[in-house]
Motif scaffolding. Structure first.
Motif, PDB file in Angstrom:
ATOM      1  N   SER A  40     -39.840  -6.971   6.637  1.00 52.57           N
ATOM      2  CA  SER A  40     -39.326  -5.598   8.055  1.00 52.57           C
ATOM      3  C   SER A  40     -39.747  -4.122   7.971  1.00 52.57           C
ATOM      4  O   SER A  40     -40.202  -4.175   6.283  1.00 52.57           O
ATOM      5  N   ILE A  41     -40.837  -3.236   8.736  1.00 46.13           N
ATOM      6  CA  ILE A  41     -40.979  -1.598   8.208  1.00 46.13           C
ATOM      7  C   ILE A  41     -40.235  -0.827   8.626  1.00 46.13           C
ATOM      8  O   ILE A  41     -39.452  -0.996  10.020  1.00 46.13           O
ATOM      9  N   GLU A  42     -39.687   0.394   8.384  1.00 43.88           N
ATOM     10  CA  GLU A  42     -39.322   1.196   8.589  1.00 43.88           C
ATOM     11  C   GLU A  42     -39.486   1.914  10.264  1.00 43.88           C
ATOM     12  O   GLU A  42     -40.848   1.537  10.537  1.00 43.88           O
ATOM     13  N   ARG A  43     -38.831   1.846  11.075  1.00 47.51           N
ATOM     14  CA  ARG A  43     -39.338   2.478  12.739  1.00 47.51           C
ATOM     15  C   ARG A  43     -37.979   3.307  13.220  1.00 47.51           C
ATOM     16  O   ARG A  43     -36.586   3.236  12.662  1.00 47.51           O
ATOM     17  N   SER A  47     -35.265   6.850  10.403  1.00 44.21           N
ATOM     18  CA  SER A  47     -36.225   5.872   9.946  1.00 44.21           C
ATOM     19  C   SER A  47     -35.129   4.682   9.461  1.00 44.21           C
ATOM     20  O   SER A  47     -34.517   4.991   8.234  1.00 44.21           O
ATOM     21  N   THR A  48     -35.028   3.017  10.088  1.00 42.88           N
ATOM     22  CA  THR A  48     -34.515   2.120   9.870  1.00 42.88           C
ATOM     23  C   THR A  48     -34.890   1.055   9.939  1.00 42.88           C
ATOM     24  O   THR A  48     -35.480   0.752  10.880  1.00 42.88           O
ATOM     25  N   THR A  49     -34.818   0.346   8.274  1.00 50.09           N
ATOM     26  CA  THR A  49     -34.885  -0.978   8.233  1.00 50.09           C
ATOM     27  C   THR A  49     -33.728  -1.768   9.100  1.00 50.09           C
ATOM     28  O   THR A  49     -33.146  -1.498   9.574  1.00 50.09           O
ATOM     29  N   ARG A  50     -34.136  -3.246   9.649  1.00 47.54           N
ATOM     30  CA  ARG A  50     -33.347  -4.489  10.282  1.00 47.54           C
ATOM     31  C   ARG A  50     -32.008  -4.343   9.788  1.00 47.54           C
ATOM     32  O   ARG A  50     -30.815  -4.415  10.184  1.00 47.54           O
ATOM     33  N   GLN A  60     -36.547 -11.724   6.400  1.00 51.51           N
ATOM     34  CA  GLN A  60     -36.741 -10.670   6.036  1.00 51.51           C
ATOM     35  C   GLN A  60     -37.896 -11.734   5.092  1.00 51.51           C
ATOM     36  O   GLN A  60     -39.050 -10.750   4.622  1.00 51.51           O
TER      37      GLN A  60
END
Length: 90
Positions: free
Chosen positions: A33-36, A43-46, A28
């Protein structure tokens, strides 16, 4: 780790989680990370996907231990595959 009277598998489990969290922290820091949105309905981050993966893996292990005669390594194998899929496509 003798002060907690841990067995080797328990110590290994918690050590592995600590290593994963340390690795995610370093990752990180160098690559934010970006939300996807993947196959999960949010929508989630790592970090979100890791948390969801660890939580579902814990419930999977509890289910295998409580309701089946399978060896716990079966649950561990399924959990590793699940977290890998979730981190990649979730």
């Amino acid at each position: 780790m003798s002060w907690m009277v841990w067995t080797l598998p328990t110590a290994g489990f918690f050590s592995a989680i600590a290593i994963i969290l340390a690795g995610m922290t370093v990752w990180q820091y160098f690559s934010p990370s970006i939300e996807r949105k993947g196959f999960l309905p949010i929508s989630t981050t790592r970090g979100d996907r890791l948390f969801i993966g660890l939580l579902t893996s814990a419930f999977l292990h509890l289910g295998v231990i409580g309701f089946t005669e399978f060896h716990v390594l079966v649950a561990t194998t399924v959990s590793v595959v699940w977290v890998g899929v979730l981190m990649r496509w979730g």
